[in-house]
Design an enzyme around this catalytic site. Structure first.
Site, PDB file in Angstrom:
ATOM      1  N   TYR A 117       0.824  -1.202  -0.144  1.00  0.00           N
ATOM      2  CA  TYR A 117       0.086  -0.081   0.045  1.00  0.00           C
ATOM      3  C   TYR A 117       0.714   1.249   0.085  1.00  0.00           C
ATOM      4  CZ  TYR A 117      -3.277   3.643   1.246  1.00  0.00           C
ATOM      5  OH  TYR A 117      -4.477   4.642   1.163  1.00  0.00           O
ATOM      6  N   TRP A 119       1.073   5.655  -1.708  1.00  0.00           N
ATOM      7  CA  TRP A 119       0.876   6.712  -2.760  1.00  0.00           C
ATOM      8  C   TRP A 119       1.828   6.647  -4.110  1.00  0.00           C
ATOM      9  CZ3 TRP A 119      -2.866  11.079  -3.547  1.00  0.00           C
ATOM     10  CH2 TRP A 119      -3.910  10.728  -2.965  1.00  0.00           C
TER      11      TRP A 119
HETATM   12  N1  LIG Z   1      -2.193   8.600  12.383  1.00  0.00           N
HETATM   13  C1  LIG Z   1      -2.796   8.419  11.020  1.00  0.00           C
HETATM   14  N2  LIG Z   1      -2.111   7.494  10.110  1.00  0.00           N
HETATM   15  C2  LIG Z   1      -2.567   7.731   8.786  1.00  0.00           C
HETATM   16  C3  LIG Z   1      -3.469   8.562   8.700  1.00  0.00           C
HETATM   17  C4  LIG Z   1      -4.247   9.582   9.436  1.00  0.00           C
HETATM   18  O1  LIG Z   1      -5.082  10.246   9.266  1.00  0.00           O
HETATM   19  N3  LIG Z   1      -3.641   9.338  10.744  1.00  0.00           N
HETATM   20  N4  LIG Z   1      -3.828   8.794   7.093  1.00  0.00           N
HETATM   21  C5  LIG Z   1      -3.448   7.495   6.192  1.00  0.00           C
HETATM   22  C6  LIG Z   1      -3.876   7.558   4.855  1.00  0.00           C
HETATM   23  S1  LIG Z   1      -5.262   8.351   4.442  1.00  0.00           S
HETATM   24  C7  LIG Z   1      -2.891   7.269   3.989  1.00  0.00           C
HETATM   25  S2  LIG Z   1      -3.372   7.202   2.306  1.00  0.00           S
HETATM   26  C8  LIG Z   1      -1.544   6.926   4.195  1.00  0.00           C
HETATM   27  C9  LIG Z   1      -0.396   7.229   3.459  1.00  0.00           C
HETATM   28  O2  LIG Z   1       0.585   6.252   3.459  1.00  0.00           O
HETATM   29  P1  LIG Z   1       1.714   6.140   2.320  1.00  0.00           P
HETATM   30  O3  LIG Z   1       0.957   6.310   1.031  1.00  0.00           O
HETATM   31  O4  LIG Z   1       2.307   4.911   2.682  1.00  0.00           O
HETATM   32  O5  LIG Z   1       2.452   7.312   2.594  1.00  0.00           O
HETATM   33  P2  LIG Z   1       3.666   8.148   1.683  1.00  0.00           P
HETATM   34  O6  LIG Z   1       4.472   8.857   2.468  1.00  0.00           O
HETATM   35  O7  LIG Z   1       2.762   8.715   0.433  1.00  0.00           O
HETATM   36  O8  LIG Z   1       4.357   6.790   1.086  1.00  0.00           O
HETATM   37  C10 LIG Z   1       4.810   6.686  -0.320  1.00  0.00           C
HETATM   38  C11 LIG Z   1       6.302   6.208  -0.410  1.00  0.00           C
HETATM   39  O9  LIG Z   1       6.528   5.913  -1.714  1.00  0.00           O
HETATM   40  C12 LIG Z   1       7.983   6.428  -1.940  1.00  0.00           C
HETATM   41  N5  LIG Z   1       8.061   6.874  -3.406  1.00  0.00           N
HETATM   42  C13 LIG Z   1       7.718   7.686  -4.111  1.00  0.00           C
HETATM   43  N6  LIG Z   1       8.001   7.629  -5.626  1.00  0.00           N
HETATM   44  C14 LIG Z   1       8.200   6.270  -5.494  1.00  0.00           C
HETATM   45  C15 LIG Z   1       8.809   5.579  -6.857  1.00  0.00           C
HETATM   46  O10 LIG Z   1       8.624   5.918  -7.762  1.00  0.00           O
HETATM   47  N7  LIG Z   1       9.139   4.354  -6.256  1.00  0.00           N
HETATM   48  C16 LIG Z   1       9.251   3.820  -5.141  1.00  0.00           C
HETATM   49  N8  LIG Z   1       9.849   2.656  -4.911  1.00  0.00           N
HETATM   50  N9  LIG Z   1       8.798   4.622  -4.051  1.00  0.00           N
HETATM   51  C17 LIG Z   1       8.445   5.741  -4.346  1.00  0.00           C
HETATM   52  C18 LIG Z   1       7.966   7.816  -1.060  1.00  0.00           C
HETATM   53  O11 LIG Z   1       9.297   7.957  -1.159  1.00  0.00           O
HETATM   54  C19 LIG Z   1       7.179   7.146   0.029  1.00  0.00           C
HETATM   55  O12 LIG Z   1       8.204   6.753   1.089  1.00  0.00           O
HETATM   56  O13 LIG Z   1      -1.215   6.969   5.691  1.00  0.00           O
HETATM   57  C20 LIG Z   1      -2.179   6.821   6.606  1.00  0.00           C
HETATM   58  N10 LIG Z   1      -1.864   7.010   7.924  1.00  0.00           N
HETATM   59  N1  LIG Z   2      -1.633  18.440   2.072  1.00  0.00           N
HETATM   60  C1  LIG Z   2      -2.011  17.088   2.160  1.00  0.00           C
HETATM   61  N2  LIG Z   2      -3.192  16.934   1.673  1.00  0.00           N
HETATM   62  C2  LIG Z   2      -3.567  15.664   1.755  1.00  0.00           C
HETATM   63  C3  LIG Z   2      -2.956  14.542   2.015  1.00  0.00           C
HETATM   64  C4  LIG Z   2      -1.630  14.785   2.542  1.00  0.00           C
HETATM   65  O1  LIG Z   2      -0.847  13.813   3.164  1.00  0.00           O
HETATM   66  N3  LIG Z   2      -1.373  16.032   2.713  1.00  0.00           N
HETATM   67  N4  LIG Z   2      -3.345  13.174   2.073  1.00  0.00           N
HETATM   68  C5  LIG Z   2      -4.610  12.852   1.185  1.00  0.00           C
HETATM   69  C6  LIG Z   2      -5.011  11.841   1.508  1.00  0.00           C
HETATM   70  S1  LIG Z   2      -4.419  10.104   1.019  1.00  0.00           S
HETATM   71  C7  LIG Z   2      -6.273  11.782   1.986  1.00  0.00           C
HETATM   72  S2  LIG Z   2      -7.154  10.000   2.316  1.00  0.00           S
HETATM   73  C8  LIG Z   2      -7.037  12.879   2.477  1.00  0.00           C
HETATM   74  C9  LIG Z   2      -7.616  12.661   3.846  1.00  0.00           C
HETATM   75  O2  LIG Z   2      -8.644  13.271   4.035  1.00  0.00           O
HETATM   76  P1  LIG Z   2      -9.063  13.576   5.644  1.00  0.00           P
HETATM   77  O3  LIG Z   2      -9.020  12.331   6.389  1.00  0.00           O
HETATM   78  O4  LIG Z   2     -10.542  14.195   5.616  1.00  0.00           O
HETATM   79  O5  LIG Z   2      -8.127  14.722   6.145  1.00  0.00           O
HETATM   80  P2  LIG Z   2      -7.361  14.898   7.436  1.00  0.00           P
HETATM   81  O6  LIG Z   2      -6.335  16.184   7.515  1.00  0.00           O
HETATM   82  O7  LIG Z   2      -6.731  13.761   8.043  1.00  0.00           O
HETATM   83  O8  LIG Z   2      -8.732  15.291   8.412  1.00  0.00           O
HETATM   84  C10 LIG Z   2      -9.385  16.368   8.384  1.00  0.00           C
HETATM   85  C11 LIG Z   2      -9.895  17.167   9.684  1.00  0.00           C
HETATM   86  O9  LIG Z   2     -11.051  16.195  10.263  1.00  0.00           O
HETATM   87  C12 LIG Z   2     -11.177  16.714  11.541  1.00  0.00           C
HETATM   88  N5  LIG Z   2     -11.571  15.677  12.375  1.00  0.00           N
HETATM   89  C13 LIG Z   2     -10.812  14.555  13.006  1.00  0.00           C
HETATM   90  N6  LIG Z   2     -11.607  13.792  13.568  1.00  0.00           N
HETATM   91  C14 LIG Z   2     -12.795  14.497  13.698  1.00  0.00           C
HETATM   92  C15 LIG Z   2     -14.072  14.075  14.240  1.00  0.00           C
HETATM   93  O10 LIG Z   2     -13.971  13.053  14.676  1.00  0.00           O
HETATM   94  N7  LIG Z   2     -14.968  14.725  13.866  1.00  0.00           N
HETATM   95  C16 LIG Z   2     -15.000  15.850  13.142  1.00  0.00           C
HETATM   96  N8  LIG Z   2     -16.166  16.593  12.885  1.00  0.00           N
HETATM   97  N9  LIG Z   2     -13.753  16.191  12.477  1.00  0.00           N
HETATM   98  C17 LIG Z   2     -12.939  15.473  12.796  1.00  0.00           C
HETATM   99  C18 LIG Z   2      -9.606  17.192  11.744  1.00  0.00           C
HETATM  100  O11 LIG Z   2      -9.792  18.570  12.436  1.00  0.00           O
HETATM  101  C19 LIG Z   2      -8.817  17.119  10.673  1.00  0.00           C
HETATM  102  O12 LIG Z   2      -8.055  18.377  10.421  1.00  0.00           O
HETATM  103  O13 LIG Z   2      -6.239  13.925   2.417  1.00  0.00           O
HETATM  104  C20 LIG Z   2      -5.494  14.120   1.347  1.00  0.00           C
HETATM  105  N10 LIG Z   2      -4.762  15.350   1.208  1.00  0.00           N
HETATM  106 MO   LIG Z   3      -5.311   8.400   2.176  1.00  0.00          MO
END
Ligand SMILES: Nc1nc2c(c(=O)[nH]1)N[C@H]1C(S)=C(S)[C@@H](COP(=O)(O)OP(=O)(O)OC[C@H]3O[C@@H](n4cnc5c(=O)[nH]c(N)nc54)[C@H](O)[C@@H]3O)O[C@H]1N2
Ligand SMILES: Nc1nc2c(c(=O)[nH]1)N[C@H]1C(S)=C(S)[C@@H](COP(=O)(O)OP(=O)(O)OC[C@H]3O[C@@H](n4cnc5c(=O)[nH]c(N)nc54)[C@H](O)[C@@H]3O)O[C@H]1N2
Ligand SMILES: [Mo]
Length: 770
Positions: A117, A119
């Site tokens: 998994y 991005w």
């Molecule tokens: N506590 C907490 N944890 C969370 C979340 C949260 O809200 N709270 N949000 C979650 C969510 S929504 C998501 S989507 C995940 C994201 O989690 P990830 O998708 O695992 O996070 P990234 O840092 O985007 O990891 C991508 C990795 O790919 C590498 N990469 C980039 N390009 C290439 C390439 O071309 N080749 C290779 N081999 N590697 C490459 C980058 O260096 C990076 O280390 O995290 C989750 N974790």
């Molecule tokens: N700049 C930037 N943008 C991103 C990403 C990133 O890594 N960086 N990741 C992308 C990815 S993979 C995803 S999945 C999306 C994630 O999208 P989300 O999961 O929606 O994004 P977050 O910033 O984790 O959370 C948004 C807000 O939800 C609020 N929140 C948390 N818990 C609660 C709750 O219980 N109730 C309510 N009402 N609000 C709450 C918090 O204040 C938080 O700032 O973002 C995407 N956009």
């Molecule tokens: Mo995500």
């Protein structure tokens, strides 16, 4: 425009990233990055590229962990604590091919976890996760995969039971255009922070969210932000802010629903004609079923918003065109299915599902895919081949998988078994970023025979691997950028030579496939350029078929981008259903909105019953952990990517991630602005720099995800993270037995001023070589 810029502009080449399309070129030895000229609101994350390209965090050569090299494959708690030995590509690939063949022959592909998994990068071809899946399918017969995402673990499972196809409900529903024109009241649960919609998987050429909210607000649309942080909506939305207790939105929505019924404001005709199960839900709502009316006063005591505010919001919602938007974050928490379901029920009670600018759009504003028109032509992705292994896990059950081989688990009505994994292959993701309870994840990774990681840079995941292969980053290769709701296809030109010995994932897999006798099957005789041509042809042929201009690949490459035709803004399946419920049924079992689901009720899960309900969380504040931690998405980067880049590094203080805390909570703990603090609970601890801010609700602290895990003493089982990765604190448990989604957004903890000697930060240092 000054002269320097003009000079640079001549040499700029197009490229794209998940955080925006851009152009870049060299001025001396500085990489100049300019946003796409048509982008009204480019993301500051573009500022991470220049310093990242040649940063010491990049991986220069193939590396093998000393213990693995000396003792061979096998469970080893030295992972993450060991030295690395540099080896030649030839040796690395020989060793790895041999190990892959050993595991396949001794245990079968069911012993390989290839979910991988993550991005990775925006291009359609060099998409690492697609590459590794294709490789494992073609060369080894398959792998244990993962399903769903960390983003939408609960919603992607429950929405199809309740409302319909997940992709359609998120992407083909209410658009920003409709909001600008029609919406009277937008109830924004969790907000729609523009730092989040900076990002779209595959790229985004125009960031329209801020401007759309501004235009809607100027026309008179009222935005109400329900959430713990005031900056979850941009100033331009002119929003009112209701500070809700995290994790309690379901209770608030029930309180609103109760008010609608008590005052006869619910749309009975809509409930009768387009929904099923109202009669089973209503007794729960009114309290007839359990003696507890879920009225506004009941809700207020749980969610912290005054009863009168809740009741008035319900009345206001019934009186105008109301859109309920819900961030992903609400469902990345315990019982995350419930707010998703309850928001659908509330929208159904308002009778506005499918109306322009009204109803419910899950995840609108959480990512830039949503609220836009759909392209009329496809954008191809790399074919992944056939996976011969049926086994899978819900993606966030990775530690459970490795720690509990052979054990049963529940998922969406199925009883499944965790297979016995010997080899884990990761390319394009960072589990030490994305997963919860990192001490537990370390124990999980210690169980396997071999952990293989392809990375651009020395993430903690790479540092825990046995075989580390250095990869190019996006700027170092050609690709095609595009996705289904962005109207530009971008010719991503190469901007830099590969760093040191880094190679493309594709060419690594091609050479591995060769060693396993499958080169031709993997490459189909194409080099990277050949694949770009091949993938582009899918779009070109569709354009030609429509009679639209359909430039050749060479023309597209020279132009740098191609505008794609888009479909009309038709409201999608909900609009069609609204207008003709019999002729255009939803794709749910009943063809209607399922307020009660016979299917889900039939599963018999106490943590996800047959209708939405308030289920109190186990993870709730207590004496030793009185504060909520919101671990949300970072402003300054995409997840953990390029944490060492300029925008991200500049946002740190004394090298550490910044935690925001309400001044009242800070004062009670003797914490001042800029103090280094220790965040801790029973699972772990990390350091951060405290920022005192009234943007955060009292009782809540906020620490974004993405600072690279940096153990003070890697030899310890559960070391302090000195850099500020919140996932040392979060709980590793699924949302419920239904979806088993990630619950990392919310956790509870205590914070104190850190008074010890400040440990050095080594997050971006390469590991020791020996
Ligand atoms: N506590 C907490 N944890 C969370 C979340 C949260 O809200 N709270 N949000 C979650 C969510 S929504 C998501 S989507 C995940 C994201 O989690 P990830 O998708 O695992 O996070 P990234 O840092 O985007 O990891 C991508 C990795 O790919 C590498 N990469 C980039 N390009 C290439 C390439 O071309 N080749 C290779 N081999 N590697 C490459 C980058 O260096 C990076 O280390 O995290 C989750 N974790
Ligand atoms: N700049 C930037 N943008 C991103 C990403 C990133 O890594 N960086 N990741 C992308 C990815 S993979 C995803 S999945 C999306 C994630 O999208 P989300 O999961 O929606 O994004 P977050 O910033 O984790 O959370 C948004 C807000 O939800 C609020 N929140 C948390 N818990 C609660 C709750 O219980 N109730 C309510 N009402 N609000 C709450 C918090 O204040 C938080 O700032 O973002 C995407 N956009
Ligand atoms: Mo995500």
């Amino acid at each position: 425009m000054d002269m320097a810029k003009q000079t640079a502009a001549g040499a700029l080449k197009p490229h794209s990233s998940h955080w925006g399309a851009f152009r870049a070129g060299w001025q001396g030895d500085t990489l100049v990055v300019e946003p796409h000229p048509a982008d009204p609101d480019p993301s500051p994350i573009l500022g991470n590229f220049a310093a990242a390209l040649r940063h010491k965090a990049r991986i220069a050569r193939p590396m093998v962990r000393r213990g693995w090299l000396e003792r061979g494959p096998g469970p080893d708690s030295a992972r993450g604590r060991d030295e690395f030995v540099p080896v030649s590509w030839q040796k690395a690939l020989d060793l790895l091919a041999g190990e892959l063949a050993r595991v396949r022959d001794a245990h079968g592909p069911r012993a390989i976890f290839g979910g991988s998994y993550g991005w990775s990068s925006a291009g359609r071809f060099h998409h690492a996760q697609s590459q590794v899946h294709r490789f494992l399918n073609v060369a080894l017969g398959g792998y244990v995969r993962s399903v769903n995402s960390y983003s939408a673990g609960a919603s992607a499972v429950i929405i199809p039971h309740i409302l319909g196809n997940y992709e359609e409900m998120t992407k083909h529903n209410v658009t920003w255009e409709q909001i600008v024109e029609h919406t009277g009241l937008c109830l924004s649960f969790g907000g729609m922070a523009v730092k989040n919609s900076a990002v779209a998987s595959g790229g985004v050429s125009r960031h329209i969210e801020r401007g759309s909210m501004k235009a809607a607000a100027e026309r008179g649309c009222r935005f109400v932000l329900i959430g713990p942080l005031r900056d979850d909506l941009p100033e331009e939305a002119r929003a009112e802010w209701l500070t809700i207790t995290p994790g309690t939105d379901t209770a608030m929505m029930l309180g609103m629903a109760h008010t609608l019924v008590a005052e006869g404001l619910h749309d009975r005709a809509f409930l009768a004609s387009r929904c099923t199960g109202w009669e089973k839900f209503e007794p729960y709502l009114t309290g007839q079923a359990d003696g507890q009316p879920k009225d506004a006063a009941w809700a207020a005591a749980i969610c912290g918003i005054p009863a009168e505010t809740i009741a008035q919001l319900a009345r206001d919602a019934a009186a105008t065109r109301t859109l309920i938007s819900m961030a992903h974050s609400l469902q990345r928490a315990e019982h995350g299915e419930q707010p998703v379901w309850m928001a659908i029920v509330l929208a159904a009670m308002l009778g506005q599902l499918g109306l322009p600018g009204g109803g419910y759009n899950y995840a609108l504003g959480a990512i830039a895919h949503y609220g836009r028109r759909f392209n009329a032509v496809p954008v191809a992705s790399l074919p992944q081949g056939r996976n011969g292994v049926p086994d899978f896990i819900p993606v966030a059950r990775i530690s459970d998988l490795l720690l509990n081989p052979g054990q049963p688990f529940d998922y969406n009505g199925q009883k499944l078994t965790y297979p016995d994994i010997r080899l884990v292959y990761w390319a394009g993701g960072n589990p030490f970023h994305h997963h919860q309870d990192l001490a537990r994840l370390r124990r999980a990774f210690a169980q396997v025979d071999t952990l293989v990681v392809h990375e651009t840079s020395w993430t903690a995941t790479a540092k825990h691997a046995d075989i580390v292969l250095p990869c190019t980053m996006t700027l170092e290769r050609e690709d095609i950028g595009g996705q289904t709701t962005d109207p530009l296809l971008i010719a991503m030109h190469r901007l830099a030579e590969p760093y040191a010995e880094a190679r493309d994932d594709y060419s690594i897999f091609a050479d591995l496939a060769e060693r396993l006798g499958k080169r031709e099957e993997f490459t189909e005789g194409r080099d990277a350029r050949g694949w770009l041509r091949h993938l582009y042809e899918r779009t070109r042929a569709a354009l030609a078929e429509r009679g639209d201009p359909a430039p050749s690949f060479e023309e597209f490459w020279a132009l740098g981008e191609l505008a794609l035709p888009q479909n009309p803004d038709d409201g999608g399946p909900l609009r069609a259903f609204h207008n003709d419920p019999e002729g255009e049924p939803l794709s749910t079992p009943s063809g209607k909105v399922e307020i009660f689901s016979e299917t889900i009720a039939g599963f018999g899960y106490d943590d996800c019953p047959g209708h939405p309900a308030w289920l109190a969380p186990q993870e709730a504040p207590a004496a030793e952990r009185p504060l909520w931690l919101v671990a949300n998405q970072p402003w300054t980067r995409l997840h953990s990517q390029l944490d060492f880049g300029g925008t991200s590094a500049d946002s740190k203080r004394r090298g550490r991630e910044v935690m925001r805390i309400h001044p009242r909570d800070a004062e009670a703990r003797g914490i001042a602005e800029g103090d280094i603090v220790r965040l801790f609970n029973a699972r772990g601890a990390c350091l951060a720099s405290a920022a005192l801010s009234e943007v955060v609700s009292p009782g809540v602290v906020q620490l974004a995800t993405g600072a690279w895990y940096d153990p003070a003493d890697p030899a310890e089982d559960n070391p302090l993270c000195v850099h500020g990765n919140p996932n040392v604190l979060t709980r590793d448990a699924g949302t419920s037995r239904l979806a088993q989604g990630c619950t990392g957004q919310l956790t509870t903890l205590e914070v104190e001023k850190f008074t010890g000697n400040l440990p050095p930060i080594r997050a971006w240092d390469p590991p020791a070589e020996g």
